[in-house]
Write an enzyme that holds these catalytic residues in place. Structure first.
Site, PDB file in Angstrom:
ATOM      1  N   HIS A 213      -0.302  -0.865   1.745  1.00  0.00           N
ATOM      2  CA  HIS A 213      -0.025  -1.918   2.753  1.00  0.00           C
ATOM      3  C   HIS A 213       0.546  -1.004   3.905  1.00  0.00           C
ATOM      4  O   HIS A 213       1.567  -0.140   3.624  1.00  0.00           O
ATOM      5  CB  HIS A 213       0.769  -3.203   2.373  1.00  0.00           C
ATOM      6  CG  HIS A 213       0.106  -3.708   1.436  1.00  0.00           C
ATOM      7  ND1 HIS A 213      -1.285  -4.200   1.301  1.00  0.00           N
ATOM      8  CD2 HIS A 213       0.681  -4.564   0.176  1.00  0.00           C
ATOM      9  CE1 HIS A 213      -1.363  -5.068   0.339  1.00  0.00           C
ATOM     10  NE2 HIS A 213      -0.255  -5.104  -0.379  1.00  0.00           N
TER      11      HIS A 213
ATOM     12  N   PHE B  74      -4.568 -10.967  -0.057  1.00  0.00           N
ATOM     13  CA  PHE B  74      -5.602 -10.137   0.347  1.00  0.00           C
ATOM     14  C   PHE B  74      -4.937  -9.169   1.294  1.00  0.00           C
ATOM     15  O   PHE B  74      -4.017  -9.608   2.208  1.00  0.00           O
ATOM     16  CB  PHE B  74      -6.765 -10.769   1.111  1.00  0.00           C
ATOM     17  CG  PHE B  74      -6.566 -11.565   2.146  1.00  0.00           C
ATOM     18  CD1 PHE B  74      -6.741 -11.016   3.399  1.00  0.00           C
ATOM     19  CD2 PHE B  74      -6.181 -12.835   2.019  1.00  0.00           C
ATOM     20  CE1 PHE B  74      -6.464 -11.522   4.572  1.00  0.00           C
ATOM     21  CE2 PHE B  74      -5.878 -13.545   3.223  1.00  0.00           C
ATOM     22  CZ  PHE B  74      -6.012 -12.824   4.497  1.00  0.00           C
TER      23      PHE B  74
ATOM     24  N   CYS C 109      -7.159   1.022  -5.888  1.00  0.00           N
ATOM     25  CA  CYS C 109      -7.475   0.066  -6.819  1.00  0.00           C
ATOM     26  C   CYS C 109      -7.961   0.950  -8.150  1.00  0.00           C
ATOM     27  O   CYS C 109      -8.642   0.370  -9.113  1.00  0.00           O
ATOM     28  CB  CYS C 109      -8.792  -0.673  -6.211  1.00  0.00           C
ATOM     29  SG  CYS C 109      -8.197  -1.652  -4.796  1.00  0.00           S
TER      30      CYS C 109
END
Length: 232
Positions: free
Chosen positions: A95, A174, A191
């Site tokens: 992020h 999300f 991921c």
């Protein structure tokens, strides 16, 4: 059933502070549900939708593999980034500034009790929003999130997802790359999926910057329709 969803934009906020705030809201909903069950109190449960932008941070889901973080502590400091192992599903993600992060903290008893459907609706919200920008996106079988050019050598992820749910109450959510610095993804195996690229909306549109407030407005519009919610 309370279909009102309280929307809050936290701006640029530290990941741990935001996580603590999520936990606070999440626990308050759980406590109301437990009281209703024990005392037949009949109290309405709240629903929240948080928008936030985080300073550079890497987060690892509870089933994630730490080896997917390609930096040690010193390198993290050099990058001006932090790292947290957290209680959502999924593996590692990044992020940072230029990324719209959304945390719906919902009592799904107010909407529908189906986590699979919940994830698909979040993906659909992203897909419909990107469509408004002329971007065709889709799901990738077995890989939660939203992708471009699935099934080709050019497959790339534009939105990551990871949620936690307990007693049908959700948290986390999300992360949509809008004006993101994609270089930070080079420091992880995103991921836990090797050989797949990531992208950002501004890159796909070939522009320097996309209006993030406009993207948020479109996301909320599609969320409201999909969940038949009232945004307040």
């Amino acid at each position: 059933m309370n279909k009102q969803v309280q929307v809050e934009d936290l701006g640029l906020k530290d990941f741990k502070e935001t996580w603590d705030y999520q936990e606070q809201l999440f626990k308050a909903i759980l406590e109301t549900k437990i009281k209703n069950r024990r005392e037949s109190a009949g109290l309405e449960t709240d629903n929240h939708f948080l928008f936030v932008e985080h300073p550079h941070v890497y987060t690892l889901g509870k089933s994630g593999d730490l080896s997917n973080l390609l930096l040690d502590e010193n390198q993290l400091r050099e990058k001006g980034a932090t790292f947290y192992k957290i209680n959502r599903g999924g593996d590692i993600t990044y992020h940072g500034p230029g990324q719209i992060v959304g945390y719906p903290i919902l009592d799904l008893d107010n909407f529908f009790t189906d986590i699979h459907k919940y994830l698909r609706f979040l993906e659909e919200m992203i897909i419909l929003t990107l469509k408004e920008y002329g971007i065709s996106s889709e799901r990738s079988p077995g890989e939660t999130g939203v992708w471009l050019d699935v099934g080709t050598p050019f497959a790339r992820k534009i939105c990551a997802m990871g949620v936690r749910a307990s007693r049908w109450v959700t948290m986390h959510g999300f992360a949509l790359n809008v004006n993101a610095d994609l270089g930070y993804f080079d420091n992880i195996i995103p991921c836990g999926i090797r050989g797949k690229a990531v992208t950002s909306l501004n890159v796909e549109l070939g522009v320097e910057r996309v209006d993030e407030a406009e993207v948020k407005s479109k996301l909320l519009k599609h969320f409201r329709v999909l969940f038949e919610a009232e945004m307040v």
